[in-house]
Every structure is written in C-alpha cells, then in structure tokens.
Enzyme design. Structure first.
Site, mmCIF file in Angstrom:
data_model
loop_
_atom_site.group_PDB
_atom_site.id
_atom_site.type_symbol
_atom_site.label_atom_id
_atom_site.label_comp_id
_atom_site.label_asym_id
_atom_site.label_seq_id
_atom_site.Cartn_x
_atom_site.Cartn_y
_atom_site.Cartn_z
ATOM 1 N N PHE A 119 -14.302 -98.010 50.629
ATOM 2 C CA PHE A 119 -13.689 -98.685 51.785
ATOM 3 C C PHE A 119 -13.828 -100.199 51.731
ATOM 4 O O PHE A 119 -13.622 -100.884 52.732
ATOM 5 C CB PHE A 119 -14.279 -98.159 53.113
ATOM 6 C CG PHE A 119 -14.320 -96.660 53.201
ATOM 7 C CD1 PHE A 119 -13.141 -95.923 53.148
ATOM 8 C CD2 PHE A 119 -15.514 -95.983 53.325
ATOM 9 C CE1 PHE A 119 -13.166 -94.532 53.212
ATOM 10 C CE2 PHE A 119 -15.546 -94.593 53.389
ATOM 11 C CZ PHE A 119 -14.368 -93.868 53.338
ATOM 12 N N GLY B 223 -12.560 -92.402 44.798
ATOM 13 C CA GLY B 223 -12.397 -91.081 45.371
ATOM 14 C C GLY B 223 -10.985 -90.949 45.915
ATOM 15 O O GLY B 223 -10.618 -89.970 46.556
ATOM 16 N N ARG C 155 7.811 -95.964 46.194
ATOM 17 C CA ARG C 155 7.803 -94.640 45.580
ATOM 18 C C ARG C 155 6.385 -94.073 45.618
ATOM 19 O O ARG C 155 5.440 -94.722 45.174
ATOM 20 C CB ARG C 155 8.239 -94.805 44.132
ATOM 21 C CG ARG C 155 8.252 -93.546 43.331
ATOM 22 C CD ARG C 155 8.432 -93.934 41.877
ATOM 23 N NE ARG C 155 9.120 -92.916 41.137
ATOM 24 C CZ ARG C 155 9.544 -93.096 39.887
ATOM 25 N NH1 ARG C 155 9.387 -94.268 39.301
ATOM 26 N NH2 ARG C 155 10.139 -92.128 39.254
ATOM 27 N N ASN D 20 1.980 -89.524 44.187
ATOM 28 C CA ASN D 20 1.417 -88.176 44.369
ATOM 29 C C ASN D 20 1.375 -87.901 45.871
ATOM 30 O O ASN D 20 0.588 -88.514 46.605
ATOM 31 C CB ASN D 20 0.010 -88.125 43.760
ATOM 32 C CG ASN D 20 -0.632 -86.745 43.860
ATOM 33 O OD1 ASN D 20 -0.284 -85.934 44.717
ATOM 34 N ND2 ASN D 20 -1.584 -86.481 42.981
ATOM 35 N N LYS E 37 0.238 -85.518 47.532
ATOM 36 C CA LYS E 37 -0.992 -84.922 48.057
ATOM 37 C C LYS E 37 -2.098 -85.970 48.221
ATOM 38 O O LYS E 37 -2.684 -86.103 49.295
ATOM 39 C CB LYS E 37 -1.466 -83.796 47.127
ATOM 40 C CG LYS E 37 -2.656 -83.019 47.661
ATOM 41 C CD LYS E 37 -2.962 -81.827 46.755
ATOM 42 C CE LYS E 37 -4.023 -80.925 47.372
ATOM 43 N NZ LYS E 37 -4.250 -79.726 46.551
ATOM 44 N N THR E 38 -2.376 -86.723 47.155
ATOM 45 C CA THR E 38 -3.441 -87.728 47.263
ATOM 46 C C THR E 38 -3.023 -88.855 48.210
ATOM 47 O O THR E 38 -3.859 -89.403 48.928
ATOM 48 C CB THR E 38 -3.822 -88.304 45.885
ATOM 49 O OG1 THR E 38 -2.643 -88.752 45.229
ATOM 50 C CG2 THR E 38 -4.512 -87.248 45.023
ATOM 51 N N LYS F 96 4.149 -98.923 45.573
ATOM 52 C CA LYS F 96 3.265 -99.730 46.414
ATOM 53 C C LYS F 96 1.989 -98.910 46.627
ATOM 54 O O LYS F 96 1.940 -97.741 46.269
ATOM 55 C CB LYS F 96 3.922 -100.024 47.765
ATOM 56 C CG LYS F 96 5.259 -100.783 47.678
ATOM 57 C CD LYS F 96 5.868 -100.971 49.067
ATOM 58 C CE LYS F 96 7.151 -101.788 49.003
ATOM 59 N NZ LYS F 96 7.763 -101.957 50.351
ATOM 60 N N GLU G 133 -4.678 -98.511 52.275
ATOM 61 C CA GLU G 133 -5.043 -99.238 53.486
ATOM 62 C C GLU G 133 -4.016 -99.189 54.607
ATOM 63 O O GLU G 133 -4.374 -99.265 55.786
ATOM 64 C CB GLU G 133 -5.361 -100.703 53.123
ATOM 65 C CG GLU G 133 -6.686 -100.797 52.386
ATOM 66 C CD GLU G 133 -6.890 -102.102 51.642
ATOM 67 O OE1 GLU G 133 -6.101 -102.380 50.724
ATOM 68 O OE2 GLU G 133 -7.829 -102.838 51.962
HETATM 69 MO MO1 MOS Z 1 -10.428 -102.569 50.020
HETATM 70 S S1 MOS Z 1 -11.231 -103.257 51.818
HETATM 71 O O1 MOS Z 1 -9.801 -103.994 49.306
HETATM 72 O O2 MOS Z 1 -11.671 -101.865 49.117
#
Ligand code: MOS
Length: 739
Positions: free
Chosen positions: A242, A468, A628, A631, A633-634, A701, A705
C-alpha cells in the site's frame, strides 16, 4: 489472445496459500541472530544516558547497539537518500545520534540468540531522556504552515486560472467548507522485516519487505559504503504494501548495521506498534470552495490543503491537482501548505494526495448539488471536461461519462429520492451517495529479460516487486500470449536486485510498464526466432519479415497463410541454438501533449440505525475506466480491496495521538480499526471499455490505486442522504452522527 483481458488466477496463489511463498522474515540461516528495536518514549529531546548493562547480562544477549556503540555510519545526510525520498529535506538516520525527533524513534537494537530474548532484554535497557517541548497536533500548528515553494517542490499545485475570488463572490450558488482527513496507517498483513544473510566475505543477501529491491540496494550501498556486487537485495513475495514499502525503512538499515557489527546473519522484525512509527497518510485539512451558476455550471473552484510533515523532511503529494483537472471551470485557485510537527515523515499510502484531495472535492460537489437542488451525477455531467484543465491538454482517453452511466444503471440510481431521510428499509435510514474518482496512469521505465528454450519453456525476469497485486500473473499472461505458448510454460522471477532494472512498484504503474516492456522484448524474440527459422536452405518462412509472422501454438506462423509455419524447436534446431534470450524496456512517453489518467464513478448505499448511529455500507458499485484491463480477476480484486480500504477511510480508520506525549495511542489492530468481514457487503466492480491507442502500445493503465479514490466521499455523501447530517471530518463514527 488467450490470456490478456481474461480472468486468470494468480500464478503465485498456491505458493501463497501453502506458505511456500516466503516473506522477508521467513528466510533462514543456521547462524541467525535476532534483533529487537527499542523505541523512544518521548517525541522530542535528547538521550542523556543509555544503560544496557542489565540487558547485556541476560543469557543469550549478544550485543546492544546504540548511537554511542555501533559501527561507523556516514554523517552526510544525503547518503541516506533514496529514490522515493521527498525532495530536499534530510532523511532520518537511525541510531545516528542522541537527538530524538519523533516518538517511537529507534534508539537501541538488542541482538540475541532468539527473538524472545532480544525483545525481553530490550525492556531492560534503561534510558534517560532530556525531553523538550514538542508539537504533534496539526490542528494547533496549522497556522504556522508554510506554502510549497517552487524552489523545493516539483509537486506544486497547478497554476490558478481566471479570478476565483471574484467569481466565487459573484456566484449564484456557493459552497465553502473545511474537511479533515486524519492520519491513517498502512496495515499490511506482513510486518516490516529484514533478514540479512552474512556470507563471510563481507557480502550480504538482504531479504527485505520492500516495494523496490534496487532502491533498497542503492540505499544500503550509499549508507554503508558497500559495492553493488556485495549487496543483493531480495523480496520475492510481499504480504501487502500500500506504499509502506516504497522507501527503505529503518528496519533494513538497522538489520544491516547489526549484521556488519556482529559479522553474522541477523533478522529484525518490527512489532505492529513499531510500524506506526513509520510511513502513514498525513493528516490534512482541506478547504474547498465552489461557486456555480443556477444551472450548476461551475464558475469558481478553490482548494486549499494544509497537511502535516516532519521536522526533517517535507513530504507532500498533489492533493489539489484533481480539483483543477476534473471539472470545467474558468476560475480556480489552489494552495498547499505544510505544518512541521515532531513526528516521523508521512509517506505514500494508496493514491496519496488523491484519496485525501478527492474526498474533500467530491464531498463539496455533493454539498453544491444539494444547494443547487440538482442530481449529483447531473452536476458532474454538466461540468464534464474532455480536457485536463490544469494544462489544457486532452486525455489519452477518458471514459468517465460511461462510468457514470453504467455505474448508475447497475446501482439503480434513478430510483433515488433526492430528499435526505426519505428512504428507509425496515426501520433503518437508507442513503445513496456517489462520487468521482481520478488517478494517474503513468508508465515508468522497466526492463525485462525473456529466455526461451527449445522445449518451449520461458523464464521471465525483472527486479520488480509484486506486492500481492498480481505482477507475477500478468507478466506470465502477457508473455504467454506474445510468444503463443501455454501460461504453464512461463516461469516469472521477480524481487531480486540482480535482475533487470525496475523502479519501485508504486503509483499503479508496474503492470502496465512491465507489460509494455514484455511487448518490446517479445517482438525482439520473435524477430530472432524468425531469423533462426530462415537459417539454411528450404525454410518455409524464407520470404517472411518479422511483421509477417505471429507466434502461436509453439510455432512461428505466417499471417498470410497460417498453414505455413515452423515450430520453435525446429527454428532453434536450424539455428543450432538451445536457448534464446532478449532484454528490453518499455518506452514511457515523455510528451506533455496528453494527460494520462484513470477515472471512476462510485455509488454507495448506507443503512443507518437511527437509535444507535451504526452505519453499514450495504452496497457499492465502482465503475472504472482504466484502459485495457490485462486480467479481469486480479484487476477486480484490486478494486475490491481499494473499496474496502475506502470504506475504512470513511468509517473506521484514524491514528490517534495523545498530544501530551506526542505518542500514538492506538498503534495496534485492536484499537486502530480497519474493516473486517462483517463490515463488508456487496461490492460490484465494472470495467468500462476504454480503448487507448495513445498511452502506450498495449493501451494499458494501472488499477492499484484508482479504486480507493472517491470511495470515502461516496460513503460520506450517502450518510448525509440517509441522515441529513453532514460529517466533514473522517472517520464518520457513530458519536458524530448523534451530536
Ligand atoms: Mo503506492 S502508495 O505508490 O505503493
């Protein structure tokens, strides 16, 4: 394409759930020592005396390092700089001297035969402090905040446009309010931890919990004067980041310091409370003023942010840039100030700047919509901008209108009664709110290496980290498609500083960057395979150029006549090689002719128990335009996780400091609340089609976040709609609804 754009399960899923995927504190060495950090209990002052004698008498304790007893460290503070350090400023130097600059600062490292002994003995170290008056309260210090200046900051707010003060004064409908985002901490499952393997000849392998192994390697070489060949930094798997792993944290410096002092392998893991002495989202006051014509057209936007930073570094992100980019408006003004507090330096936390800034902007837009008696989606559509207003340039792509449309349809927004407190379900007040999200779609330079063997197996390597989020998986997918092989044949290795160059994994740029790097690398491999296939007489592909063939089903196939092909194995046999390898980078666009962004529309439903004030977020629809999708799912998982984090931001998360001591009082999972399963109900993720032929060759892209941006505002707006009460300071706890 068999894999790109489809739902593919994580390549590392089995390793993660079986424990085979080791985190940095799980690597072992027969001669491992364990280090435990002792933290300062004052926020500011000096250490007068440290007495480690009682700790040293404990059986199993090897040594206690302090600023007075440690190997030499450089006194030049720039040696402690890293790729993600704020511009200017002076990075923290752990165990450097006896000055205390924040509560929780590491002041001693106890090294022992076991982690229990190390931690127990740390409690026996006696420290005498000379405390000085400290300031940790942003509210009290905000008047002393200084504006970001051009000399020190590339992250300046955008330039003003027109005359916002005058336009605001003349506006038919006005809204002006202050919003507050508290300090929030990253709480990844994996703790900050480092295992240093001492190889005997001064060489080290450092397993570190980091989002950038090469960043940490450069940092360690600089701090300890080591040669790059002597420090290999690895972090093949992470239990979440994060943003907390963007900068080298003090655990890695202290673990290496201890290993060098003892000339042996050392592990150092911070405790959960100690993690709160590092990287966090800065507490921020945001004042947003909006002026509009009676039809909702914006005439004035003003966004002023006052955020906190440490005494030694000036950390800031682009809180106000979104208010300048998102909506069409001729008169705008922005300011960003920082207040210095006696705290550790804030850091990047998922969508830094946007999670905070867009929260304030999108709550203000909702309040303006109420004042205008206009539907909040309609208000946004009336002020829709096809250009980034800050630089007056077009977007590479922007399917935000479609996000509003599809999100609203999936949510059932047309059934909303705009009147607050008008909707009920079984006694609960029901509220429906929405907000816009925006984030950057920046590619950064990454290099990948792809090695293909005659049996059709591939090894893909890059120093990039997978937090992850799915980097292993998308790299395997992209490679499999580009080389026309089954995904099972692709082995991806990441998180090792000896592998090809990678930036830190952050800013939502990794998946897109490595995918486009793979595109270039696989094109080179295809050309090489064709050259091999054309070796010798009688090649079926003798007259084909690299653009005339594709790789499919383990063969080089003519596009003109798919019956003409040469298998990869035959091509290599013809060329008399067993293996070919290529390494190439993506080519991130430097041009400033386009704005590069992702967008989203978030719709949230809350149910509020009027007697108790309990708020539940019962439904969220997030419609995302992010180019585009590699995946589904991820990518969906990224948005789900972001929405959960956004719900936490809205209702749960806040780091609380007792300002008498300048100490965080809820530095643990019991008292720092994050959403748990019972807090999370229906979340629907929609990816809106957004073809983009400009942003990069694959049209990709990032999605790491964008999912959190605007979520807290959508929830806050829903709470207002449910209750008629506007809570502007996060988190919206039940006491604030009752007062
Ligand atoms: Mo993110 S806050 O650039 O790991």
């Amino acid at each position: 394409m068999a894999y790109i754009g489809n739902s593919v399960s994580r390549a590392d899923g089995r390793a993660k759930v079986t424990g085979a995927a080791k985190y940095s504190a799980e690597f072992n060495d027969p001669n491992l020592a364990y280090a435990s950090v002792l933290s300062s209990t004052i926020a500011k002052g000096r250490i007068l005396r440290i007495d480690a004698s009682a700790a040293l008498r404990v059986k199993g304790v090897i040594d206690v390092l302090t600023h007075q007893h440690r190997p030499p460290m450089p006194d030049n503070d720039q040696a402690y700089h890293d790729d993600v350090a704020p511009e200017g400023g002076s990075p923290f130097r752990p165990l450097y001297d006896g000055n205390i600059v924040f509560n929780g600062q590491p002041i001693a490292v106890v090294i022992a035969d076991s982690s229990e002994v190390a931690r127990g003995a740390a409690s026996l170290v006696r420290v005498e402090f000379a405390p000085e008056a400290h300031a940790t309260d942003l509210e009290r210090e905000q008047d002393k905040a200084f504006p970001l200046s051009n000399d020190t900051f590339a992250l300046m707010p955008s330039k003003p446009r027109g005359d916002a003060t005058k336009a605001f004064a003349l506006a038919a409908v006005r809204h002006d309010a202050e919003y507050f985002i508290p300090v929030e901490h990253h709480n990844p499952m994996e703790l900050y931890g480092t295992t240093v393997i001492w190889h005997g000849d001064g060489k080290l392998t450092v397993y570190d919990k980091t989002q950038g192994v090469q960043n940490v390697q450069r940092y360690l070489c600089s701090v300890f004067g080591m040669k790059p060949d002597d420090v290999r930094v690895m972090g093949p798997y992470m239990g979440g980041g994060f943003g907390s792993g963007l900068r080298p944290q003090y655990n890695v410096a202290l673990a290496v310091l201890a290993a060098r002092a003892l000339q042996r392998s050392v592990r150092l893991v911070l405790t959960r409370p100690q993690m709160y002495s590092l990287s966090y989202r800065p507490g921020t006051f945001a004042r947003v003023a909006l002026g509009a014509k009676a039809d909702g057209t914006l005439d004035a936007i003003s966004h002023e942010a006052v955020a906190m930073t440490s005494q030694f570094e000036a950390f800031a992100r682009k809180d106000t840039i979104w208010a300048g980019a998102l909506y069409k408006c001729a008169n705008t003004t922005f300011s960003h100030k920082l207040a210095r507090l006696d705290v550790s330096t804030p850091g990047d936390m998922r969508a830094p700047g946007a999670a905070s800034g867009v929260y304030a902007l999108e709550c203000a837009m909702d309040e303006l919509a109420v004042a205008l008696k206009l539907d909040p989606v309609e208000l946004r559509n009336r002020n829709y901008s096809d250009r980034d207003q800050n630089a007056d340039i077009p977007f590479t792509s922007k399917a935000l209108r479609e996000c509003y449309r599809r999100g609203a349809a999936a949510f059932g927004w047309e059934r909303r009664n705009p009147e607050p407190r008008s909707m009920r379900d079984d006694g609960d007040l029901v509220g429906w709110g929405m907000a816009t999200g925006i984030w950057e779609a920046i590619d950064n330079l990454f290099t990948v290496r792809v090695a293909l063997t005659a049996n059709g197996h591939v090894e893909v390597t890059c120093a990039a980290s997978d937090l992850g989020t799915g980097t292993y998986t998308v790299m395997a997918q992209v490679t499999a498609d580009l080389l026309g092989l089954p995904i099972e044949n692709i082995n991806v290795r990441l998180g090792d500083s000896t592998l090809p160059q990678a930036q830190v994994a952050g800013g939502s740029w990794t998946a897109s960057s490595v995918a486009n790097a793979l595109d270039n690398t696989c094109a080179e491999l295809r050309a090489e395979l064709l050259r091999l296939a054309q070796t010798g007489p009688g090649s079926p592909l003798a007259n084909s150029g690299p653009q005339d063939v594709v790789l499919a089903g383990g063969s080089i196939v003519s596009k003109r006549d798919p019956t003409i092909s040469v298998s990869v194995a035959d091509a290599m046999r013809r060329g008399n090689v067993e293996r070919i390898e290529r390494q190439a980078s993506n080519a991130p666009s430097q041009d400033e002719k386009y704005a590069r962004n992702t967008h989203s529309a978030i719709f949230a439903e809350v149910k509020v128990d009027e007697q108790l004030g309990v708020i539940r977020v019962t439904r969220v629809v997030s419609a995302v335009a992010a180019g585009r999708i590699l995946n589904t799912k991820t990518a969906r998982s990224q948005i789900l996780g972001s929405v959960v984090m956004g719900i936490g931001m809205a209702l749960h998360e806040q780091t609380l400091t007792d300002h008498r001591f300048g100490r965080i009082v809820n530095a643990n999972f019991a008292e720092y609340h994050v959403p748990v399963n019972a807090d999370i109900h229906d979340i629907e993720v929609i990816f809106v089609d957004e073809p983009d032929t400009i942003i990069n060759p694959l049209g990709t892209k990032g999605v790491g976040e964008i999912g959190i941006v605007g979520v807290a505002a959508a929830v806050a707006n829903a709470v207002y709609h449910a209750t008629g009460k506007r809570v502007r300071d996060l988190p919206i706890t039940l006491d604030k609804l009752q007062s």
